[in-house]
Scaffold this active site. Structure first.
Site, PDB file in Angstrom:
ATOM      1  N   ASN A   9      42.647 113.493 -10.115  1.00 36.58           N
ATOM      2  CA  ASN A   9      41.800 114.519 -10.868  1.00 36.58           C
ATOM      3  C   ASN A   9      40.191 114.214 -10.668  1.00 36.58           C
ATOM      4  O   ASN A   9      39.959 113.083 -10.932  1.00 36.58           O
ATOM      5  CB  ASN A   9      42.066 114.172 -12.415  1.00 36.58           C
ATOM      6  N   LYS A  11      37.774 115.570 -11.380  1.00 36.59           N
ATOM      7  CA  LYS A  11      36.954 115.862 -12.456  1.00 36.59           C
ATOM      8  C   LYS A  11      35.567 116.569 -11.830  1.00 36.59           C
ATOM      9  O   LYS A  11      35.834 117.275 -11.049  1.00 36.59           O
ATOM     10  CB  LYS A  11      36.218 114.489 -13.217  1.00 36.59           C
ATOM     11  N   HIS A  94      43.284 117.722 -21.086  1.00 35.78           N
ATOM     12  CA  HIS A  94      42.689 116.385 -20.619  1.00 35.78           C
ATOM     13  C   HIS A  94      41.948 115.860 -21.891  1.00 35.78           C
ATOM     14  O   HIS A  94      41.346 116.817 -22.608  1.00 35.78           O
ATOM     15  CB  HIS A  94      41.926 116.384 -19.421  1.00 35.78           C
ATOM     16  N   GLU A  96      39.143 114.852 -22.192  1.00 40.11           N
ATOM     17  CA  GLU A  96      37.647 114.999 -21.848  1.00 40.11           C
ATOM     18  C   GLU A  96      37.571 116.559 -22.463  1.00 40.11           C
ATOM     19  O   GLU A  96      36.467 116.704 -22.979  1.00 40.11           O
ATOM     20  CB  GLU A  96      37.108 114.970 -20.337  1.00 40.11           C
ATOM     21  N   GLU A 166      47.788 109.559 -21.075  1.00 40.28           N
ATOM     22  CA  GLU A 166      46.491 108.829 -20.648  1.00 40.28           C
ATOM     23  C   GLU A 166      45.911 108.278 -22.144  1.00 40.28           C
ATOM     24  O   GLU A 166      45.075 108.895 -22.681  1.00 40.28           O
ATOM     25  CB  GLU A 166      45.579 109.904 -20.307  1.00 40.28           C
ATOM     26  N   GLY A 172      38.649 105.705 -17.329  1.00 39.20           N
ATOM     27  CA  GLY A 172      37.351 105.269 -16.925  1.00 39.20           C
ATOM     28  C   GLY A 172      36.582 104.200 -17.326  1.00 39.20           C
ATOM     29  O   GLY A 172      35.401 103.920 -16.929  1.00 39.20           O
ATOM     30  N   SER A 212      42.452 104.410 -15.637  1.00 41.34           N
ATOM     31  CA  SER A 212      42.153 103.223 -14.588  1.00 41.34           C
ATOM     32  C   SER A 212      43.259 102.678 -14.038  1.00 41.34           C
ATOM     33  O   SER A 212      43.332 101.471 -13.729  1.00 41.34           O
ATOM     34  CB  SER A 212      41.348 102.155 -15.629  1.00 41.34           C
TER      35      SER A 212
HETATM   36  P1  PGA Z   1      40.497 107.246 -14.529  1.00 46.17           P
HETATM   37  O1  PGA Z   1      40.637 108.722 -15.150  1.00 46.17           O
HETATM   38  O2  PGA Z   1      41.572 106.948 -13.684  1.00 46.17           O
HETATM   39  O3  PGA Z   1      39.106 107.188 -13.792  1.00 46.17           O
HETATM   40  O4  PGA Z   1      40.683 106.225 -15.918  1.00 46.17           O
HETATM   41  C1  PGA Z   1      41.975 109.257 -15.332  1.00 46.17           C
HETATM   42  C2  PGA Z   1      41.796 110.619 -15.803  1.00 46.17           C
HETATM   43  O5  PGA Z   1      41.031 110.788 -16.833  1.00 46.17           O
HETATM   44  O6  PGA Z   1      42.608 111.424 -15.635  1.00 46.17           O
END
Ligand code: PGA
Length: 249
Positions: A9, A11, A94, A96, A166, A172, A212
């Protein structure tokens, strides 16, 4: 049997040239993986990257689509448009998008239906925030997210969805759910799918872990019976890092 998947992903990272460079590098180094490999890119990359990867093992996903079919929705990108680029998947729900763009259960329900109607496979994300985990409410939260946006689907349509658990506190942040924490909730999620759609649908449902996930912790996570791969943010932005996670299978 269900598929194992490692999905990136990106982003809101990489301009078009940088995205093409990363996809080109991945095309060269990813061959014969023991799992399906997907990259989720910004809309503007989709057509070019899909064309670039059309003879490779890597599949392409959008990171979002509109909750409307077409028309006067300035700036939006419909599921039909995503499909026309050659993308096969669409990340939806997601955290976000839920947190920063106000995507509710109802909006996500529309998006999932439109993705499916346009022959895109949704990668549907669920997961609790830190306060909910601390209060022991993670199961309630993921159950409500599933009931609110995808448990309305027929068993046939649900069978086309990939789920991604998630935990928001792990995205992140460098904090990862332990393999035990992740396995526990993945098993719970699979149990909910079994209650709703029966054991066969539940057994065939791919449930990814995200938050992460990196080259160091991927193998420990993927070794669990209910963890069928990962949705990878930060570590999908460098070809070597992403390849190392794919190689964890
Ligand atoms: P990350 O993000 O691996 O940077 O923690 C995962 C995601 O948001 O899909």
């Amino acid at each position: 049997m269900r598929k194992n998947i490692v999905a990136g992903n990106w982003k809101m990272n990489k301009n078009l040239q940088e995205g093409v460079a990363l996809a080109t590098e991945l095309k060269e180094i990813v061959s014969n993986p023991n799992c399906e490999v997907i990259i989720g890119t910004p809309f503007i990359h989709l057509a070019t990257v899909s064309e670039l990867l059309k003879d490779s093992v890597i599949k392409v996903s959008a990171e979002n689509c509109a909750d409307k079919v077409s028309g006067a929705y300035t700036g939006e990108v419909s599921a039909e448009m995503v499909k026309s680029t050659g993308a096969e998947y669409c990340i939806l729900g997601h955290s976000e998008r839920r947190a920063y763009y106000g995507e509710t259960y109802e909006i996500l329900k529309e998006k999932v239906q439109l993705a499916l109607a346009n022959d895109l496979k949704p990668i549907f994300c669920i997961g609790e925030v830190k306060e909910e985990r601390e209060a022991g409410k993670q199961n309630e939260v993921v159950k409500a997210q599933l009931e609110g946006s995808v448990f309305n689907l027929s068993a046939e349509d649900f069978g086309k969805i990939v789920l991604a658990y998630e935990p928001v506190w792990a995205i992140g942040t460098g904090l990862t759910a332990t393999p035990e924490q992740a396995q526990e909730i993945h098993a719970y999620i699979r149990g909910l799918v079994a209650e709703k759609y029966g054991n066969e649908v539940a057994d065939n449902c791919t449930i990814l872990y995200g938050g992460s996930c990196n080259a160091k912790n991927a193998a420990g996570l993927f070794a669990n019976p209910d963890i069928d791969g990962g949705l990878i943010g930060g570590a999908s932005l460098k070809a070597e890092d992403f390849k190392a996670i794919i190689d964890a299978f």
